[in-house]
Design an enzyme around this catalytic site. Structure first.
Site, PDB file in Angstrom:
ATOM      1  NE  ARG A 151      15.961  59.842  44.274  1.00  0.00           N
ATOM      2  CZ  ARG A 151      16.425  60.258  42.754  1.00  0.00           C
ATOM      3  NH1 ARG A 151      16.659  60.812  42.155  1.00  0.00           N
ATOM      4  NH2 ARG A 151      17.039  58.546  42.445  1.00  0.00           N
ATOM      5  CG  ASP A 210      15.186  64.541  34.215  1.00  0.00           C
ATOM      6  OD1 ASP A 210      15.291  63.694  34.862  1.00  0.00           O
ATOM      7  OD2 ASP A 210      14.414  64.244  33.357  1.00  0.00           O
TER       8      ASP A 210
HETATM    9  P1  ATP Z   1      17.524  59.437  37.320  1.00  0.00           P
HETATM   10  O1  ATP Z   1      17.546  59.766  36.960  1.00  0.00           O
HETATM   11  O2  ATP Z   1      18.806  58.943  38.519  1.00  0.00           O
HETATM   12  O3  ATP Z   1      16.654  59.949  38.829  1.00  0.00           O
HETATM   13  P2  ATP Z   1      17.919  62.713  38.400  1.00  0.00           P
HETATM   14  O4  ATP Z   1      19.412  63.482  38.746  1.00  0.00           O
HETATM   15  O5  ATP Z   1      16.902  63.284  37.475  1.00  0.00           O
HETATM   16  O6  ATP Z   1      18.736  61.334  38.364  1.00  0.00           O
HETATM   17  P3  ATP Z   1      16.816  63.831  40.786  1.00  0.00           P
HETATM   18  O7  ATP Z   1      15.830  63.440  42.055  1.00  0.00           O
HETATM   19  O8  ATP Z   1      15.279  64.428  39.673  1.00  0.00           O
HETATM   20  O9  ATP Z   1      17.521  62.401  39.902  1.00  0.00           O
HETATM   21  O10 ATP Z   1      17.145  64.762  40.895  1.00  0.00           O
HETATM   22  C1  ATP Z   1      18.143  64.940  41.721  1.00  0.00           C
HETATM   23  C2  ATP Z   1      18.129  66.272  42.633  1.00  0.00           C
HETATM   24  O11 ATP Z   1      19.052  67.058  41.969  1.00  0.00           O
HETATM   25  C3  ATP Z   1      17.067  66.742  43.325  1.00  0.00           C
HETATM   26  O12 ATP Z   1      17.059  65.816  44.538  1.00  0.00           O
HETATM   27  C4  ATP Z   1      17.140  68.019  43.184  1.00  0.00           C
HETATM   28  O13 ATP Z   1      18.075  68.112  44.554  1.00  0.00           O
HETATM   29  C5  ATP Z   1      18.161  68.243  42.469  1.00  0.00           C
HETATM   30  N1  ATP Z   1      16.621  69.066  41.027  1.00  0.00           N
HETATM   31  C6  ATP Z   1      16.367  68.583  40.546  1.00  0.00           C
HETATM   32  N2  ATP Z   1      15.301  69.351  40.156  1.00  0.00           N
HETATM   33  C7  ATP Z   1      15.328  70.608  39.784  1.00  0.00           C
HETATM   34  C8  ATP Z   1      14.819  71.311  39.337  1.00  0.00           C
HETATM   35  N3  ATP Z   1      14.004  71.368  38.652  1.00  0.00           N
HETATM   36  N4  ATP Z   1      15.398  72.858  40.099  1.00  0.00           N
HETATM   37  C9  ATP Z   1      17.149  72.068  40.789  1.00  0.00           C
HETATM   38  N5  ATP Z   1      17.374  71.201  41.423  1.00  0.00           N
HETATM   39  C10 ATP Z   1      16.418  69.922  41.250  1.00  0.00           C
END
Ligand code: ATP
Length: 319
Positions: free
Chosen positions: A72, A103
């Site tokens: 992350r 997402d």
């Molecule tokens: P999971 O469903 O397993 O939690 P995820 O992809 O939703 O997976 P997140 O921690 O929400 O997990 O996102 C992973 C990474 O994506 C974040 O640490 C960040 O670097 C990037 N990210 C998340 N949201 C945004 C955003 N709105 N804009 C840009 N980068 C983002």
């Protein structure tokens, strides 16, 4: 598009390796150069990337986790971070990117797309919480793990005439609980999408025991409440004292099922194909057997619809 990169981001899921393998080999097959970015967006900002060849993804289709590792990254949430990420890709001559994750990871890909990098999202998460795809990569394996665990619990429950509360993953999406619940004959399935009456469930369990049922399984998605709370409430209303099992991160590990490997391979190949056609800012999925590419803006602003028919079927069969 001549040179693409692939990264895995957010929580890992089984089948991410199969997806990485398919992006790399599908890209190479189509004459592209393919790079692997280590540790998600954090690795991108650290310029931690390397060229991938056919052998670099050998012997991984059957492995859980992700050889590219995941992270992350707070810095990538900022406009400066995203600009730097796009800059690193441009400096390395990379004009296409496949992001495998949930997402949040999709939103990062969308930001890069808006900065001129052709970027696609592949649904890699066990929760099955991404809209515009019937299934996410890892979901099938997670459900199998839960069903396998409940099979084992059933053996010992039947011997002792006991009941069990099983807490599974799913913060906003009850699909793991729903599919595992139907597949393992749970008496009650508690999911965030459907309200439940714990008193009613408790009294029904008691009645079923009195009628000769030898075990009772309640499955609860973590987003509803903890398994301990459910067990306490059941005891309060019925006197039954269920055992609680919290499956936790076990659900995210292990070798992916053939379904997850096939889904990962197909979606990744489709993503590479779309990138080569110049498409960008899309989340890839499968809907009723058809591959689809949906605007990430639309994917992240929608909510996954819940399969109420399946839920009602599970309830009818659990008498
Ligand atoms: P999971 O469903 O397993 O939690 P995820 O992809 O939703 O997976 P997140 O921690 O929400 O997990 O996102 C992973 C990474 O994506 C974040 O640490 C960040 O670097 C990037 N990210 C998340 N949201 C945004 C955003 N709105 N804009 C840009 N980068 C983002």
């Amino acid at each position: 598009v001549k040179k693409i990169a692939v990264l895995t981001s957010g929580g890992d899921s089984q089948g991410m390796n199969a997806a990485v393998r398919a992006v790399v080999r599908s890209g190479l097959y189509r004459g592209l150069e393919v790079y692997g970015v280590q540790r998600g967006y954090q690795g991108l900002l650290n310029e931690d990337l390397r060229p991938m060849d056919l052998r670099s993804v050998g012997d991984i289709i059957q492995r859980g986790g992700t050889i590219l590792q995941t992270a992350r990254c707070k810095e990538f949430m900022t406009a400066e971070g995203q600009e730097r990420g796009a800059e690193v890709l441009r400096a390395n001559g990379i004009d296409g990117l496949v992001v495998i994750g949930g997402d949040g990871s999709y939103q990062g890909a969308n930001k890069l797309s808006k900065l001129g990098i052709k970027a696609m999202g592949l649904p890699g998460t066990i929760d099955n919480d991404i809209p515009f795809t019937d299934f996410t990569i890892g979901f099938d394996t997670a459900v199998s793990i839960v069903v396998d665990a409940i099979n084992k619990l059933r053996d010992t429950m039947t011997s002792h005439e006991r009941s069990s509360v099983v807490e599974v993953m799913g913060r906003h999406c009850g699909d793991i609980a729903l599919y595992a619940g139907l597949a393992s004959g749970a008496e009650a399935i508690l999911v965030p999408e459907v309200p439940h009456d714990i008193k009613d469930i408790s009294l029904r369990m008691k009645e079923n025991f009195q009628k000769g049922k030898r075990h009772g399984i309640v499955i609860v998605a973590e987003g509803v409440c903890s398994g301990d709370v459910v067990a306490q409430q059941i005891t309060e209303y019925s006197g039954i004292e269920p055992r609680v099992t919290v499956l936790g991160h076990i659900q995210r590990g292990g070798s992916p099922t053939h379904n997850d490997r096939i889904l990962a391979s197909q979606l990744a190949d489709f993503a590479v194909q779309r990138l080569m056609e110049g498409d960008s800012g899309k989340g890839i999925g499968i809907v009723k057997g058809e591959f689809v590419a949906t605007d990430i803006d639309k994917v992240v602003s929608s909510k996954k619809s819940f399969n109420l028919d399946l839920y009602n079927l599970a309830m009818r069969l659990s008498q």
